[in-house]
Write a protein that holds these residues in place. Structure first.
Motif, PDB file in Angstrom:
ATOM      1  N   UNK A 102       4.240  12.461  -0.203  1.00  9.66           N
ATOM      2  CA  UNK A 102       3.765  13.882   0.043  1.00  9.66           C
ATOM      3  C   UNK A 102       4.739  14.824  -0.646  1.00  9.66           C
ATOM      4  N   UNK A 103       4.233  15.594  -1.789  1.00  4.27           N
ATOM      5  CA  UNK A 103       5.068  16.909  -2.191  1.00  4.27           C
ATOM      6  C   UNK A 103       4.341  18.096  -2.092  1.00  4.27           C
ATOM      7  N   UNK A 104       5.232  19.047  -1.512  1.00  4.54           N
ATOM      8  CA  UNK A 104       4.655  20.400  -1.143  1.00  4.54           C
ATOM      9  C   UNK A 104       5.764  21.466  -1.141  1.00  4.54           C
ATOM     10  N   UNK A 133       1.030  -1.248  -0.062  1.00  2.00           N
ATOM     11  CA  UNK A 133       0.084  -0.067  -0.054  1.00  2.00           C
ATOM     12  C   UNK A 133       0.951   1.338  -0.006  1.00  2.00           C
ATOM     13  N   UNK A 134       0.583   2.149  -0.799  1.00  2.00           N
ATOM     14  CA  UNK A 134       1.253   3.265  -0.920  1.00  2.00           C
ATOM     15  C   UNK A 134       0.129   4.705  -0.522  1.00  2.00           C
ATOM     16  N   UNK A 135       0.547   5.085   0.415  1.00  2.00           N
ATOM     17  CA  UNK A 135      -0.221   6.351   0.939  1.00  2.00           C
ATOM     18  C   UNK A 135       0.070   7.702   0.318  1.00  2.00           C
ATOM     19  N   UNK A 136      -0.937   8.211  -0.522  1.00  2.00           N
ATOM     20  CA  UNK A 136      -0.774   9.346  -1.187  1.00  2.00           C
ATOM     21  C   UNK A 136      -1.595  10.542  -0.253  1.00  2.00           C
ATOM     22  N   UNK A 137      -0.526  11.584   0.165  1.00  2.00           N
ATOM     23  CA  UNK A 137      -0.977  12.675   1.041  1.00  2.00           C
ATOM     24  C   UNK A 137      -1.304  13.824  -0.035  1.00  2.00           C
ATOM     25  N   UNK A 180      -1.009   9.565  -8.284  1.00  2.00           N
ATOM     26  CA  UNK A 180      -1.394   8.156  -8.061  1.00  2.00           C
ATOM     27  C   UNK A 180      -1.408   7.637  -9.378  1.00  2.00           C
ATOM     28  N   UNK A 181      -1.504   8.191 -10.439  1.00  2.00           N
ATOM     29  CA  UNK A 181      -1.643   7.636 -11.740  1.00  2.00           C
ATOM     30  C   UNK A 181      -0.151   7.060 -12.153  1.00  2.00           C
ATOM     31  N   UNK A 182       0.862   8.033 -11.770  1.00  2.00           N
ATOM     32  CA  UNK A 182       2.248   7.752 -12.293  1.00  2.00           C
ATOM     33  C   UNK A 182       2.606   6.518 -11.215  1.00  2.00           C
ATOM     34  N   UNK A 183       2.183   6.607  -9.902  1.00  2.00           N
ATOM     35  CA  UNK A 183       2.594   5.535  -9.095  1.00  2.00           C
ATOM     36  C   UNK A 183       2.032   4.284  -9.494  1.00  2.00           C
TER      37      UNK A 183
END
Length: 290
Positions: A286-288, A168-172, A224-227
């Motif tokens: 997380x990218x910000x 599972x990859x959590x995408x914030x 999410x699509x890239x991952x």
């Protein structure tokens, strides 16, 4: 893996809190100040507690006594680490400004860091839509690029197997458009019922009425699509990962791509709760930018 990731999340948050504590913008405006630029929520502050701080620092009734008159607890977060818990408190006041709150906390010996509840923005990325244009997966020299300069996705895919144990990859981010055909088979499904809110994640931006992590911006869906965008289905793009990867959607940012630090903290707390319940989180994205 669970122990490692829980420890890593705490270390990451500790580092992030340290950076935010020293990242004071040269020009700061506050929410509600009447200016178009908003960098932090006025009347709020985030504190990282020392290990020696008593439990009174996380109790609402004790807030005025330990943090100062006029201050209330908006929320508290606790993350597991090797030597005890990593504890964070979000403070709020209707009578004091953020600067006043921070000034009053300077002499508090039980606080490790204190800083405004900053507002950050997701990092901008491009919006490519089809696999023929995904030169990073297989660069054939399209768009005048240099042939062979890519991530060698075909070699990764040769090793991948959908029969592998679920990761599972959590995408914030801004959420995910879970109605999109690309995500029909790759969304994480919450197996814990009422023990954990949401079916595939949750909204912590406070902008979605039913708390579903629906993407009203587009950035989170793109990420999410890239991952893990579904491969070989004749639709849209192909994600970098063809193995048994599921996406947990944890929404911290609104439709304009902005979100506050306490929303990000709430996302991390949600992820840790899922880990404690048994979910095997392999990565957190997380990218910000401030």
């Amino acid at each position: 893996m669970k122990k490692y990731l829980k420890k890593s999340a705490a270390i990451f948050l500790s580092g992030l809190m340290a950076v935010l504590a020293t990242a004071v913008p040269t020009s700061v405006s506050a929410k509600g100040s009447g200016t178009p630029k908003v960098d932090y929520a006025e009347g709020e502050a985030i504190v990282v507690l020392k290990d020696s701080a008593s439990s009174e620092f996380t109790k609402q009734k004790k807030a005025p006594a330990v943090y100062g008159s006029g201050v209330k607890l908006k929320n508290t977060y606790s993350f597991s680490k090797k030597s005890g818990d990593f504890r964070v408190a979000v403070l709020k006041s209707t009578t004091l400004t953020t600067k006043q709150i921070l000034s009053n906390l300077k002499k508090n010996t039980e606080i490790k860091y204190a800083f405004p509840n900053y507002k950050s923005k997701i990092t901008s990325i491009t919006d490519d839509a089809y696999s023929d244009f995904q030169w990073a997966l297989e660069n054939k020299g399209q768009n005048n690029g240099t042939k062979g300069i890519d991530v060698k996705a075909d070699a990764l895919w040769d090793k991948a197997s959908e029969a592998e144990e679920e990761k599972v990859v959590a995408v914030i981010d801004t959420g995910i458009d879970y109605t999109n055909e690309e995500f029909k088979d790759i969304l994480w499904k919450n197996p814990y019922g009422s023990k954990l809110v949401g079916t595939c994640g949750a909204d912590f931006s406070g902008t979605i009425a039913d708390r579903k992590p629906y993407d009203d911006n587009g950035h989170g869906t793109h990420v999410a699509g890239i991952i893990a965008g579904k491969s070989d289905n004749g639709v849209g793009i192909s994600g970098i990962n063809k193995s048994n990867v599921k996406i947990m959607a944890v929404k911290a940012f609104d439709n304009e791509g902005y979100g506050y630090d306490d929303s990000i903290l709430a996302c991390f707390e949600y992820i840790e709760r899922a880990i404690k319940l048994g979910t095997k989180i392999s990565a957190i994205f997380l990218s910000l930018s401030l």
